[in-house]
Design a protein around this motif. Structure first.
Motif, short mmCIF file in Angstrom:
data_model
loop_
_atom_site.label_atom_id
_atom_site.label_comp_id
_atom_site.label_asym_id
_atom_site.label_seq_id
_atom_site.Cartn_x
_atom_site.Cartn_y
_atom_site.Cartn_z
N GLU A 138 72.55 14.33 17.21
CA GLU A 138 71.58 14.35 18.09
C GLU A 138 73.21 13.83 19.11
O GLU A 138 74.09 13.31 18.84
N GLY A 139 72.91 13.90 19.78
CA GLY A 139 73.21 13.94 21.39
C GLY A 139 74.68 14.10 21.22
O GLY A 139 75.73 12.82 21.84
N VAL A 155 68.18 22.01 21.58
CA VAL A 155 68.39 21.64 22.56
C VAL A 155 69.41 21.49 22.99
O VAL A 155 70.36 20.50 22.66
N LEU A 156 69.75 22.54 24.33
CA LEU A 156 70.84 22.18 25.40
C LEU A 156 70.31 21.05 26.45
O LEU A 156 69.13 21.64 27.36
N ARG A 206 71.46 18.66 20.99
CA ARG A 206 70.89 17.90 19.51
C ARG A 206 69.86 18.61 19.25
O ARG A 206 69.28 20.56 19.39
N GLY A 207 69.30 18.31 18.18
CA GLY A 207 68.30 19.08 17.52
C GLY A 207 68.18 18.70 15.97
O GLY A 207 68.91 18.05 15.36
N GLU A 208 66.83 18.96 15.02
CA GLU A 208 66.85 18.85 14.07
C GLU A 208 66.73 20.41 13.20
O GLU A 208 65.64 20.85 13.61
N ASN A 241 87.93 11.40 19.82
CA ASN A 241 87.16 10.93 19.16
C ASN A 241 85.91 11.91 18.70
O ASN A 241 85.06 11.69 18.25
N GLU A 242 86.31 13.57 19.78
CA GLU A 242 84.09 14.17 20.07
C GLU A 242 84.66 14.79 18.49
O GLU A 242 85.84 15.62 18.58
#
Length: 300
Positions: free
Chosen positions: A36-37, A58-59, A85-87, A261-262
């Motif tokens: 997510e994001g 997905v980009l 993002r993606g599942e 913190n990425e």
């Protein structure tokens, strides 16, 4: 397989048991239930993403989206403009040194023009076959072997970059961006105009941008390791802390404290363990005599 946890990010990460047959090629496997994001932080490599799972990554790139397997040139995510993002994502991510990317991909990174390109648009039906093959094999290590064999064949059949361009890139990389690019043309015996033109057309970015990107990448990973911005700036070639701040903002759209913190950077120690599988880069022997100091294997 190891589990990477960083804040809300939880990923399964797998590394190959053996290094690639191709110098300058590294890879890692990822299984993510909920991506997510995730902000993509620029890296000095060409990215090849091979997905095969039930869900597709997905980009989000500015005003457009790219779904599924993809290719992106060095510096993907500059300005903080790309998020993933993606599942139920399963994929093999490959990092290609720019000096081998043209041979492997069949096109120069410069032809990507800074964009994220669908692998299907680049390789046609071969992209679909790769997806099916990766999904059919029983284990991650088998997937790495399959991927490496495929990319090794493409590399052997592809067109290499000029040895002078390869030398210039490795000089930049081995110095971690602490090199004066104006001297590179003299080292290889070319005019500055010729080297700059060939470097840009074959690797996808000009030498000064390459220096800046390599230096940023080293600095960003030291920030993630917990070093202070002042110390990082002093040790990585920045004029001062403000100079570091400007470069980090340019590449990520965020402050050094935020970049530290990425999760995209924090996962590197697990996904790309350089101490275990160091890239085996070689340098053109014909360019060594009288062309500046001996260069050791690339540490990136």
């Amino acid at each position: 397989m190891r589990t990477f946890m960083h804040g809300s990010a939880v990923w399964d990460v797998v590394c190959p048991q053996r290094p690639s047959r191709v110098a300058g090629l590294t890879m890692a496997g990822f299984r993510v239930r909920d991506l997510e994001g995730l902000q993509i932080v620029p890296h000095p490599a060409v990215t090849l993403l091979l997905e095969f799972g039930a869900g597709a990554p997905v980009l989000d790139c500015a005003s457009r989206q790219q779904r599924g397997s993809l290719v992106a040139g060095p510096g993907l995510g500059s300005g903080g403009a790309v998020r993933a993002r993606g599942e139920n994502v399963e994929c093999v991510q490959v990092r290609l040194s720019p000096v081998i990317a043209r041979a492997v991909l069949g096109t120069s990174p410069a032809d990507l023009d800074g964009a994220v390109v669908s692998l299907g648009d680049l390789w046609g039906r071969e992209a679909s076959r790769i997806r099916e093959q990766l999904g059919d094999v029983p284990s991650w290590q088998d997937r790495f072997v399959l991927t490496d064999a495929l990319l090794a064949r493409r590399h052997e059949a592809g067109t290499p970059v000029d040895p002078e361009v390869s030398w210039a890139w490795h000089r930049i990389a081995v110095s971690r961006g602490l090199i004066r690019v104006d001297g590179l043309a003299a080292e290889v015996g070319w005019s500055r105009k010729r080297l700059w033109s060939r470097f840009r057309s074959q690797l996808g970015l000009p030498p000064k941008r390459a220096v800046k990107l390599v230096r940023f990448d080293h600095a960003a990973h030291r920030l993630v390791a917990g070093e202070s911005a002042a110390r990082v700036a002093a040790d990585t070639g920045y004029a001062d802390q403000s100079h570091l701040h400007r470069d980090v903002m340019e590449f990520t759209g965020a402050t050094p404290a935020a970049v530290a913190n990425e999760p995209f950077l924090a996962v590197d120690d697990i996904a790309w363990p350089a101490a275990e599988h160091p890239p085996r880069h070689t340098f053109p022997r014909e360019l060594r005599p009288g062309r500046g100091p001996e260069v050791r294997p690339l540490p990136l």
